[in-house]
Design an enzyme around this catalytic site. Sequence first.
Site, PDB file in Angstrom:
ATOM      1  N   GLY A  15       3.993 -10.023  -7.835  1.00 34.45           N
ATOM      2  CA  GLY A  15       4.165 -11.386  -7.343  1.00 34.45           C
ATOM      3  C   GLY A  15       3.242 -11.691  -6.185  1.00 34.45           C
ATOM      4  N   THR A  17      -0.885 -13.049  -5.231  1.00 29.64           N
ATOM      5  CA  THR A  17      -1.658 -14.214  -5.667  1.00 29.64           C
ATOM      6  C   THR A  17      -1.926 -14.143  -7.179  1.00 29.64           C
ATOM      7  OG1 THR A  17      -2.644 -14.412  -3.488  1.00 29.64           O
ATOM      8  CG2 THR A  17      -3.837 -15.440  -5.295  1.00 29.64           C
ATOM      9  N   SER A  42       8.410  -6.799  -6.211  1.00 25.29           N
ATOM     10  CA  SER A  42       9.229  -6.028  -5.296  1.00 25.29           C
ATOM     11  C   SER A  42       8.906  -6.405  -3.850  1.00 25.29           C
ATOM     12  CB  SER A  42       8.958  -4.534  -5.529  1.00 25.29           C
ATOM     13  OG  SER A  42       9.348  -3.803  -4.401  1.00 25.29           O
ATOM     14  N   GLU A  52      -8.216 -14.895   1.708  1.00 25.59           N
ATOM     15  CA  GLU A  52      -8.013 -16.223   2.285  1.00 25.59           C
ATOM     16  C   GLU A  52      -9.164 -17.175   2.040  1.00 25.59           C
ATOM     17  OE1 GLU A  52      -6.895 -15.149   6.426  1.00 25.59           O
ATOM     18  OE2 GLU A  52      -4.890 -15.111   5.560  1.00 25.59           O
ATOM     19  N   LYS A  81     -13.830 -25.257   3.050  1.00 24.16           N
ATOM     20  CA  LYS A  81     -14.935 -24.289   3.125  1.00 24.16           C
ATOM     21  C   LYS A  81     -16.146 -24.859   2.392  1.00 24.16           C
ATOM     22  CE  LYS A  81     -16.161 -19.684   1.470  1.00 24.16           C
ATOM     23  NZ  LYS A  81     -15.725 -18.562   0.637  1.00 24.16           N
ATOM     24  N   VAL A 186       9.655  -1.521 -10.311  1.00 24.71           N
ATOM     25  CA  VAL A 186       9.452  -0.859 -11.608  1.00 24.71           C
ATOM     26  C   VAL A 186       9.262   0.632 -11.337  1.00 24.71           C
ATOM     27  CG1 VAL A 186       7.950  -0.711 -13.633  1.00 24.71           C
ATOM     28  CG2 VAL A 186       8.337  -2.929 -12.531  1.00 24.71           C
TER      29      VAL A 186
HETATM   30  C1  FAD Z   1      -9.730  -6.555   2.567  1.00 19.00           C
HETATM   31  C2  FAD Z   1      -9.597  -7.574   1.502  1.00 19.00           C
HETATM   32  C3  FAD Z   1     -10.023  -8.871   1.716  1.00 19.00           C
HETATM   33  C4  FAD Z   1      -9.938  -9.802   0.713  1.00 19.00           C
HETATM   34  N1  FAD Z   1     -10.426 -11.069   0.911  1.00 19.00           N
HETATM   35  C5  FAD Z   1     -10.476 -11.938  -0.140  1.00 19.00           C
HETATM   36  C6  FAD Z   1     -11.004 -13.228   0.004  1.00 19.00           C
HETATM   37  O1  FAD Z   1     -11.430 -13.642   1.076  1.00 19.00           O
HETATM   38  N2  FAD Z   1     -11.063 -14.029  -1.080  1.00 19.00           N
HETATM   39  C7  FAD Z   1     -10.591 -13.620  -2.285  1.00 19.00           C
HETATM   40  O2  FAD Z   1     -10.723 -14.360  -3.262  1.00 19.00           O
HETATM   41  N3  FAD Z   1     -10.010 -12.434  -2.414  1.00 19.00           N
HETATM   42  C8  FAD Z   1      -9.944 -11.577  -1.393  1.00 19.00           C
HETATM   43  N4  FAD Z   1      -9.363 -10.363  -1.550  1.00 19.00           N
HETATM   44  C9  FAD Z   1      -8.711 -10.054  -2.800  1.00 19.00           C
HETATM   45  C10 FAD Z   1      -7.339 -10.730  -2.827  1.00 19.00           C
HETATM   46  O3  FAD Z   1      -6.596 -10.319  -1.734  1.00 19.00           O
HETATM   47  C11 FAD Z   1      -6.610 -10.395  -4.101  1.00 19.00           C
HETATM   48  O4  FAD Z   1      -7.427 -10.637  -5.201  1.00 19.00           O
HETATM   49  C12 FAD Z   1      -5.384 -11.239  -4.230  1.00 19.00           C
HETATM   50  O5  FAD Z   1      -4.602 -11.195  -3.109  1.00 19.00           O
HETATM   51  C13 FAD Z   1      -4.574 -10.816  -5.426  1.00 19.00           C
HETATM   52  O6  FAD Z   1      -3.901  -9.622  -5.211  1.00 19.00           O
HETATM   53  P1  FAD Z   1      -2.905  -9.121  -6.328  1.00 19.00           P
HETATM   54  O7  FAD Z   1      -1.915 -10.168  -6.577  1.00 19.00           O
HETATM   55  O8  FAD Z   1      -3.700  -8.607  -7.461  1.00 19.00           O
HETATM   56  O9  FAD Z   1      -2.232  -7.853  -5.678  1.00 19.00           O
HETATM   57  P2  FAD Z   1      -1.093  -7.736  -4.547  1.00 19.00           P
HETATM   58  O10 FAD Z   1      -1.138  -8.833  -3.554  1.00 19.00           O
HETATM   59  O11 FAD Z   1      -1.198  -6.341  -4.039  1.00 19.00           O
HETATM   60  O12 FAD Z   1       0.250  -7.883  -5.335  1.00 19.00           O
HETATM   61  C14 FAD Z   1       0.802  -6.827  -6.069  1.00 19.00           C
HETATM   62  C15 FAD Z   1       2.205  -7.188  -6.479  1.00 19.00           C
HETATM   63  O13 FAD Z   1       2.706  -6.178  -7.330  1.00 19.00           O
HETATM   64  C16 FAD Z   1       3.992  -5.830  -6.902  1.00 19.00           C
HETATM   65  N5  FAD Z   1       4.254  -4.447  -7.287  1.00 19.00           N
HETATM   66  C17 FAD Z   1       3.463  -3.366  -7.136  1.00 19.00           C
HETATM   67  N6  FAD Z   1       4.088  -2.268  -7.599  1.00 19.00           N
HETATM   68  C18 FAD Z   1       5.288  -2.668  -8.054  1.00 19.00           C
HETATM   69  C19 FAD Z   1       6.377  -2.012  -8.652  1.00 19.00           C
HETATM   70  N7  FAD Z   1       6.384  -0.704  -8.849  1.00 19.00           N
HETATM   71  N8  FAD Z   1       7.459  -2.731  -9.003  1.00 19.00           N
HETATM   72  C20 FAD Z   1       7.504  -4.065  -8.816  1.00 19.00           C
HETATM   73  N9  FAD Z   1       6.488  -4.751  -8.248  1.00 19.00           N
HETATM   74  C21 FAD Z   1       5.396  -4.054  -7.875  1.00 19.00           C
HETATM   75  C22 FAD Z   1       3.955  -6.030  -5.413  1.00 19.00           C
HETATM   76  O14 FAD Z   1       5.235  -6.170  -4.894  1.00 19.00           O
HETATM   77  C23 FAD Z   1       3.166  -7.314  -5.338  1.00 19.00           C
HETATM   78  O15 FAD Z   1       4.045  -8.397  -5.546  1.00 19.00           O
HETATM   79  C24 FAD Z   1      -9.403  -9.427  -0.533  1.00 19.00           C
HETATM   80  C25 FAD Z   1      -8.921  -8.136  -0.720  1.00 19.00           C
HETATM   81  C26 FAD Z   1      -9.023  -7.198   0.274  1.00 19.00           C
HETATM   82  C27 FAD Z   1      -8.523  -5.833   0.036  1.00 19.00           C
END
Ligand code: FAD
Lengths: 504, 315
Positions: A15, A17, A42, A52, A81, A186
């Site tokens: 859950g 982005t 979770s 951001e 931006k 999970v």
């Molecule tokens: C340093 C850094 C800077 C960044 N800056 C930018 C930026 O400026 N612009 C941009 O476009 N992107 C940026 N990104 C990338 C961006 O942050 C991600 O692409 C975006 O936040 C999406 O993350 P996500 O949802 O894939 O993962 P996450 O935010 O990590 O979400 C993972 C989800 O999975 C759930 N989860 C994991 N394991 C389990 C489990 N076992 N059971 C149940 N739930 C679970 C977690 O609870 C969470 O809800 C950056 C990334 C990093 C590391």
Amino acid sequence: MTIQPSPLNVVIVGGGTAGWMAAAGLSSLLENAGLNITLVESAAIGTVGVGEATLPHLRFFNQAIGIDEYDFMAATRATVKLGIEFVDWGKIGDRYIHPFGDYGIPNDGVGFHHFWRRFSGELGSISQFSLPVVAAELGKFEPPSDDERSALSTFRFAYQFDATQYAPYLRRHAEARGVTRLEGRVVDVVVDEEGDVRTLKLEDGREIHGDLFIDCSGFIGLLIEKALGTGYEEWTHWLPCDRAVAAPCEHAGELLPYTRATAREAGWQWRIPLQHRTGNGYVYSSQFIDDQTAMDSLVNSLEGPLLADPKPLRFVTGKRRKLWNKNCVAIGLSGGFLEPLESTSIYLIQQGITYLIEMFPHGVSAEVARTEYNRIMDLEFKRIRDFLILHYHATERTDAPLWDMMREMDVPDSLKEKMALFRARGQVQTYDHGLFLEPSWLAVYLGQRVLPDHYDPRVDEYPQNEIVSRLQGMKTHIRASADQMMGHADWISLHCPTPLEGLS
Amino acid sequence: MAQQDPVTIVGSPLDAWLTAVMLARFAPLAGAKLQVLETSPVARVDDVVVLRPEMVRTNVSIGLDPKRLGAQPVQAWAGPHRQSLPFNSFGRPLKGVSFVAIWLRAREELGETRSLQSFVSAGQTGGCAIEVGRYVQALKTIATKVGVTPCTQASEHIVQADPNLTEAQPDCSVGAAVMTLRPSTTLRLQAVHKSVLALIDCWSWRENDRDLAAREYDRRLQAMQASIEDMQALLWSDGRTDDYSSRLKHRVSVWQNVGRIAPVDDDQFTPQEWMAAFLSAELVPSAAGRLVHSLTLAEISDHVETCSPKEVANV
Ligand SMILES: Cc1cc2nc3c(=O)[nH]c(=O)nc-3n(C[C@H](O)[C@H](O)[C@H](O)COP(=O)(O)OP(=O)(O)OC[C@H]3O[C@@H](n4cnc5c(N)ncnc54)[C@H](O)[C@@H]3O)c2cc1C
């Protein structure tokens, strides 16, 4: 006769982005298409909490799913931006803005930059021929115009928003469209004899069955890697940054309509101004700096008081060998990661969702869709990768081992040829599909001292004085257009201020 | 090709004069003179050739407005079996759903019987049909104005537009000399047009950029060639798939399974041309995909009607 597609249980794990963008995208655009969407997340694990700065494409995603722009901007404390300012990349002391827009206008098929190259002595910096750059430098903004004759039609804009607010905002949107959210961790993934994911087991004993799984579990890749062992293509030899530390601080000074990326000793530092604070982070290579020194270096450089504890992050640059494997599609960090230098991660999430929706399987089998999806996403990743490498490789810095390494590095052949072509002829090798068009490549080449040895000789066929005075006129017009815009901060407070109670 | 010797363009009148005029108008020739050595014509003077919309734009910018030569606007070009490959799109998308998917669902669930081709948007395409004789004559007139002459002197620099010349060592090849083309003047002209545009972009300015420029030119030609060869294989195959490249096979299966034209770089044809070519080879998508189910049948029915052309397109 109405033929309803067979109902399909779609399970999204995560859950952040990515997860909520997928849930909002599928539930809005595939409404009535027979999907039962469940999202499990979770709170105990939490999200990555960064991400951001975005690209202009996100506006179209939000529009397509029916989000009101001002409401979204207020809720996510967003600012505008117009591009990214790169500081100290080509050489210490250099700065340029990579804008979301064009430079000048081409003439008879001859690129504007050739005219600029010929007359740069008289004309000054090429950046003054880009409205978004001039507006950004003046701290001004006004939305682009649809009127092609207007200078205001030559740019686009994106958002800088609070990463912790976008997912909850989308959650409301998705839940209102029937997405079921489950809170839970999970702990096991059941894979059937065909190799498809069938069931997720939660810590409290609940089981979730599905037909199609979308892995948005973040770096861990709970389904795509842990359960399916898809494999990862690593690109750290080209992009060696593998860690980051992020820290928000209080604003100081004007609310700028652009992100800043400052090259540092062992990586680079971001600065992202939001309505209520400034996001900062140091992305670095652990080969060249230790975590504590990186953190201290970030904290000591902040413009205002720290608003939260610095958050360390680790990553491996690259992508899964297949982003869609069996009945599992990896979207977001679970699919791969390219460092945030050009704010491309959320764009890749958006592309992943868009292609998935366009190719969404009618039944359960999706062999061809899968192959095509993987082909296109592979292209998207690789084109961004080459563009990012260019930023590091096109440098004259000799002050730190990272920069020596990057300057001397053997880059992918695809990039080598592109750079040689530009150096020799000012020719930008373009492509039809994938991110970063000619103006983006130009911005980085020229901003980082990759200057063409020669301009296109056709430039000499034009009467010099006439061309120079026309170009001076264009520059004056761009400046006047920017001058007439509203101040960025005023524009935000007029259209989409975050209500005071939201500004915690 | 930075030199002062004349450059000789060798090819059929149509290919060679078009190449010469485009080069004279747009290439950085650094004062080099262009001359044309005509080989046997590939089209009769009273044949009619279709110029694609982008070719018409190029013609206008070299000072040749086909309308003034009595060219007729056209909506499509024709394949060898009278397949109609339209320049305008089929219908319009609705709420992000492609018209093809809407049409497929209308066929499946509303008994729609009209072909997809019958939904080609009416409106001007910019494409036109022109008589070869008049076109060549007009090219020659412009050629004279921009200093291109018929071949009068031997020259070491040759741009070869005729595939049948083997004795000369050309500096580079364009159009039909680059690839094996089926007998279609439209495709032939398209190959000339696109390769000459690439040649203009990659025209060497100086001795030391020659290899790079040549490699870039080859890269672009290969992409052009792949696209045109795929289209030829599809239009001329008579249902056989042995001649299909692996890329075309992939595009066919994406079309049949997902109802989408797989995007490739430097594609020489628009998605609607591919769709029309697939449909005329009786390759129809098996299902409309899920996205179209986000629309109600009433929306589909209304939309199909609003996209139904009021007048029959002339092909
Ligand atoms: C340093 C850094 C800077 C960044 N800056 C930018 C930026 O400026 N612009 C941009 O476009 N992107 C940026 N990104 C990338 C961006 O942050 C991600 O692409 C975006 O936040 C999406 O993350 P996500 O949802 O894939 O993962 P996450 O935010 O990590 O979400 C993972 C989800 O999975 C759930 N989860 C994991 N394991 C389990 C489990 N076992 N059971 C149940 N739930 C679970 C977690 O609870 C969470 O809800 C950056 C990334 C990093 C590391």
